[in-house]
Design a protein around this motif. Sequence first.
Motif, PDB file in Angstrom:
ATOM      1  N   ASP A 146       0.821  -1.214   0.000  1.00  8.90           N
ATOM      2  CA  ASP A 146       0.000   0.000   0.000  1.00  8.90           C
ATOM      3  C   ASP A 146       0.855   1.264   0.000  1.00  8.90           C
ATOM      4  O   ASP A 146       0.534   2.239  -0.674  1.00  8.90           O
ATOM      5  N   VAL A 147       1.956   1.254   0.762  1.00 13.01           N
ATOM      6  CA  VAL A 147       2.861   2.405   0.802  1.00 13.01           C
ATOM      7  C   VAL A 147       3.469   2.643  -0.580  1.00 13.01           C
ATOM      8  O   VAL A 147       3.542   3.782  -1.047  1.00 13.01           O
ATOM      9  N   VAL A 148       3.871   1.576  -1.263  1.00 12.17           N
ATOM     10  CA  VAL A 148       4.429   1.701  -2.618  1.00 12.17           C
ATOM     11  C   VAL A 148       3.371   2.260  -3.564  1.00 12.17           C
ATOM     12  O   VAL A 148       3.630   3.197  -4.323  1.00 12.17           O
ATOM     13  N   ARG A 149       2.172   1.713  -3.520  1.00 13.85           N
ATOM     14  CA  ARG A 149       1.093   2.180  -4.407  1.00 13.85           C
ATOM     15  C   ARG A 149       0.788   3.660  -4.177  1.00 13.85           C
ATOM     16  O   ARG A 149       0.605   4.412  -5.132  1.00 13.85           O
ATOM     17  N   ARG A 150       0.700   4.083  -2.923  1.00 16.55           N
ATOM     18  CA  ARG A 150       0.392   5.498  -2.635  1.00 16.55           C
ATOM     19  C   ARG A 150       1.492   6.418  -3.163  1.00 16.55           C
ATOM     20  O   ARG A 150       1.219   7.458  -3.748  1.00 16.55           O
ATOM     21  N   ASP A 201      21.659  -6.143   1.776  1.00 14.58           N
ATOM     22  CA  ASP A 201      22.360  -6.456   3.025  1.00 14.58           C
ATOM     23  C   ASP A 201      22.104  -5.414   4.112  1.00 14.58           C
ATOM     24  O   ASP A 201      22.101  -5.732   5.294  1.00 14.58           O
ATOM     25  N   ASP A 202      21.887  -4.147   3.719  1.00 13.20           N
ATOM     26  CA  ASP A 202      21.678  -3.086   4.705  1.00 13.20           C
ATOM     27  C   ASP A 202      20.228  -2.992   5.184  1.00 13.20           C
ATOM     28  O   ASP A 202      19.882  -2.111   5.961  1.00 13.20           O
ATOM     29  N   GLY A 203      19.356  -3.862   4.692  1.00  9.16           N
ATOM     30  CA  GLY A 203      17.959  -3.867   5.130  1.00  9.16           C
ATOM     31  C   GLY A 203      17.021  -3.067   4.246  1.00  9.16           C
ATOM     32  O   GLY A 203      15.814  -3.068   4.462  1.00  9.16           O
ATOM     33  N   THR A 204      17.561  -2.379   3.249  1.00  9.79           N
ATOM     34  CA  THR A 204      16.712  -1.623   2.324  1.00  9.79           C
ATOM     35  C   THR A 204      16.030  -2.585   1.373  1.00  9.79           C
ATOM     36  O   THR A 204      16.662  -3.488   0.827  1.00  9.79           O
ATOM     37  N   VAL A 205      14.742  -2.380   1.196  1.00  6.63           N
ATOM     38  CA  VAL A 205      13.968  -3.218   0.286  1.00  6.63           C
ATOM     39  C   VAL A 205      13.822  -2.471  -1.029  1.00  6.63           C
ATOM     40  O   VAL A 205      13.318  -1.343  -1.059  1.00  6.63           O
ATOM     41  N   SER A 206      14.277  -3.062  -2.119  1.00  6.79           N
ATOM     42  CA  SER A 206      14.136  -2.468  -3.449  1.00  6.79           C
ATOM     43  C   SER A 206      12.895  -3.045  -4.113  1.00  6.79           C
ATOM     44  O   SER A 206      12.620  -4.242  -3.997  1.00  6.79           O
ATOM     45  N   VAL A 207      12.154  -2.180  -4.804  1.00  7.49           N
ATOM     46  CA  VAL A 207      10.913  -2.591  -5.450  1.00  7.49           C
ATOM     47  C   VAL A 207      10.933  -2.124  -6.896  1.00  7.49           C
ATOM     48  O   VAL A 207      11.256  -0.969  -7.183  1.00  7.49           O
ATOM     49  N   CYS A 208      10.581  -3.017  -7.810  1.00 11.08           N
ATOM     50  CA  CYS A 208      10.415  -2.685  -9.219  1.00 11.08           C
ATOM     51  C   CYS A 208       9.003  -3.083  -9.621  1.00 11.08           C
ATOM     52  O   CYS A 208       8.463  -4.075  -9.125  1.00 11.08           O
ATOM     53  N   SER A 244      10.737   5.601  -1.413  1.00 13.19           N
ATOM     54  CA  SER A 244      11.306   6.646  -2.262  1.00 13.19           C
ATOM     55  C   SER A 244      11.387   6.132  -3.681  1.00 13.19           C
ATOM     56  O   SER A 244      12.030   5.112  -3.946  1.00 13.19           O
ATOM     57  N   ILE A 245      10.752   6.849  -4.589  1.00 13.02           N
ATOM     58  CA  ILE A 245      10.817   6.482  -6.003  1.00 13.02           C
ATOM     59  C   ILE A 245      12.146   6.977  -6.553  1.00 13.02           C
ATOM     60  O   ILE A 245      12.478   8.147  -6.428  1.00 13.02           O
ATOM     61  N   ARG A 246      12.902   6.075  -7.143  1.00 17.02           N
ATOM     62  CA  ARG A 246      14.196   6.436  -7.729  1.00 17.02           C
ATOM     63  C   ARG A 246      14.070   6.732  -9.222  1.00 17.02           C
ATOM     64  O   ARG A 246      14.703   7.642  -9.731  1.00 17.02           O
ATOM     65  N   ARG A 300      11.033   2.136 -10.239  1.00 14.40           N
ATOM     66  CA  ARG A 300      11.952   1.486  -9.312  1.00 14.40           C
ATOM     67  C   ARG A 300      12.132   2.396  -8.117  1.00 14.40           C
ATOM     68  O   ARG A 300      12.172   3.621  -8.246  1.00 14.40           O
ATOM     69  N   GLY A 301      12.190   1.805  -6.926  1.00 13.45           N
ATOM     70  CA  GLY A 301      12.385   2.610  -5.732  1.00 13.45           C
ATOM     71  C   GLY A 301      12.852   1.780  -4.560  1.00 13.45           C
ATOM     72  O   GLY A 301      13.043   0.567  -4.667  1.00 13.45           O
ATOM     73  N   ASP A 302      13.038   2.469  -3.432  1.00 13.30           N
ATOM     74  CA  ASP A 302      13.518   1.824  -2.212  1.00 13.30           C
ATOM     75  C   ASP A 302      12.517   2.028  -1.091  1.00 13.30           C
ATOM     76  O   ASP A 302      12.000   3.134  -0.889  1.00 13.30           O
ATOM     77  N   LEU A 303      12.282   0.980  -0.347  1.00  5.80           N
ATOM     78  CA  LEU A 303      11.377   0.992   0.793  1.00  5.80           C
ATOM     79  C   LEU A 303      12.232   0.868   2.040  1.00  5.80           C
ATOM     80  O   LEU A 303      12.995  -0.093   2.183  1.00  5.80           O
ATOM     81  N   VAL A 304      12.141   1.845   2.922  1.00 10.77           N
ATOM     82  CA  VAL A 304      12.905   1.813   4.161  1.00 10.77           C
ATOM     83  C   VAL A 304      11.956   1.424   5.280  1.00 10.77           C
ATOM     84  O   VAL A 304      10.992   2.134   5.571  1.00 10.77           O
ATOM     85  N   ARG A 305      12.232   0.284   5.871  1.00 15.02           N
ATOM     86  CA  ARG A 305      11.379  -0.200   6.961  1.00 15.02           C
ATOM     87  C   ARG A 305      11.746   0.527   8.245  1.00 15.02           C
ATOM     88  O   ARG A 305      12.914   0.796   8.505  1.00 15.02           O
ATOM     89  N   GLN A 306      10.748   0.844   9.043  1.00 15.03           N
ATOM     90  CA  GLN A 306      10.953   1.544  10.306  1.00 15.03           C
ATOM     91  C   GLN A 306      11.224   0.541  11.424  1.00 15.03           C
ATOM     92  O   GLN A 306      10.575  -0.497  11.481  1.00 15.03           O
TER      93      GLN A 306
END
Length: 170
Positions: free
Chosen positions: A79-83, A106-113, A146-148, A131-137
Amino acid sequence: MAKSMKNSFIAVRKMFVVASCGVIAGCSLGSTMSDFAARQLPRVEIPDIHLMGVPLYGEKSGVALKPTAPYQLSSTERDVVRRAVTRSFPEAIDISFFPFRSGIADDGTVSVCGMVSTRSGNGVADDRLFRGDLVRQPEPGNPLFSIRQISGANAATIEVFGDCQKQGLA
């Protein structure tokens, strides 16, 4: 007789060249092979190809994309990616998403395409890769996305696809 045989050989060679060109053009002289790409991926561009150590498409200096391990997005993360992607298309009246591909670094960042299909008020449809990165809290709450890159906005489709491929998400 030798001249006649030579002319026959030249005629056969010409027919072979014409037939080969027909096969390359799409198995018939009237067919176009770019018809599919023009309808499905309107933002496809042919990248500039550089030689002699100069970077190829999608290789930006200072940006090293790392391969990711498979990662399943939660419903909240989807949902966060869609918004975030929807906010990039304020003029669209209809937005559809295709399934996302995601991976964790490895650093915990989730990449989404993914791919998004939009339709404007006048009925024009457009499909774009993003393409973007999802930073988990660390604490409970919404992750940040963040959309790259979005094809046709800040990158060519081939660039977005190439970067997703480097991360193992294509």
